[in-house]
Write a protein that holds these residues in place. Structure first.
Motif: not given
Length: 279
Positions: A20-26, A210-216, A258-262
């Motif tokens: 699980l990646t909660v958020f990244q590259n912030a 911020m987009t929704n998590g995961p990978e927010a 809609t922007l969540a994820g990749k």
């Protein structure tokens, strides 16, 4: 954000767990004297980001630099106002503030510390409550003591973790205006997380979405051009307020999902899309 090197620089931080990646590259910066709000749904890692800025947590990747020094742990250079008042119940309001001041200035004598504590309480309208313990204070008064304590430290960075969320609407509104006034008067650099769109619009110079998590991730930066001073009573009458609010609400209701994820093609985490609204 002005200047090549921001006063606060968040550089590619991430929070990861196995699978699980909660958020990244912030990535984002905060200029000296700027008020920045981070807005997003629960689960996107807002509180974790604030705790990393406070030095209460460590990122799995990246770093945070404040005034040229990387954060490695808690410091009185960074004061936090929590959701709860976090006061010591056996101390009076004045003693709670004085304790923080004495930690910040260990060489100060008791008379100077007491004077500074009393002045801090006066700034938030609590001179008459200086000798009361937390059990004798209302919820709003307790938060005022917390605000006085944080500002009395004259920190390099003031951090706020939804400090008004548990208060009734009238108390919340008055405290929001009070914080806006105090931070502006002090030229204080501030970072706040919130779910309240109007709170962000009232307080912030820039709003990070911020987009929704995961990978927010930080999907967009909104520059709030509404002129200061701002008040709750007049905010919705200000030209430009409704397009600004509608834009943020549209993001939270629709685009954060809609922007969540990749990330989309061409997305640059160091320079996410930015808009200027409220002017």
């Amino acid at each position: 954000m002005s200047g090549t090197h921001p006063y606060v620089s968040v550089e590619g931080i991430a929070r990861r767990y196995p699978g699980l990646t909660v958020f990244q590259n912030a990535w984002f910066g905060i200029s000296r004297g700027e008020f920045v709000c981070l807005v997003g749904h629960s689960g996107c890692g807002k509180t974790t980001i604030l705790n990393i800025l406070a030095g209460l947590d460590r990122p799995d990747e990246g770093a945070v630099v404040v005034d040229g020094t990387e954060i490695t742990g808690p410091s009185l250079d960074r004061a936090v106002i929590f959701q709860g008042h976090a006061l010591m119940p056996w101390l009076t309001a004045e003693q709670n503030v004085a304790f923080a001041i004495s930690c910040r200035h260990p060489g100060w004598g008791k008379p100077l510390v007491r004077e500074a504590a009393r002045n801090a309480l006066a700034r938030v309208g609590l001179s008459a409550a200086a000798d009361r313990k937390p059990a004798q204070l209302s919820g709003g008064m307790k938060q005022r003591v917390g605000i006085a304590r944080a500002l009395a430290l004259a920190p390099k960075l003031l951090l706020m973790d939804e400090p008004f969320s548990a208060l009734d609407a009238l108390t919340r509104g008055s405290l929001q205006e009070e914080v806006s006034r105090l931070v502006t008067e002090a030229g204080q650099t501030a970072f706040m997380i919130t779910h309240d769109v109007d709170e962000a619009i009232l307080l912030a110079d820039r709003i990070l979405l911020m987009t929704n998590g995961p990978e927010a991730r930080v999907a967009e930066v909104v520059h709030n051009l509404l002129p200061r001073p701002r008040t709750r009573a007049e905010l919705h009458h200000m030209p430009g307020y409704h397009p600004l609010r509608d834009h943020i609400m549209d993001f939270l209701i629709t685009r954060s999902h809609t922007l969540a994820g990749k990330p989309p093609a061409g997305y640059d985490a160091r320079n996410p899309p930015a808009v200027q609204l409220g002017g």
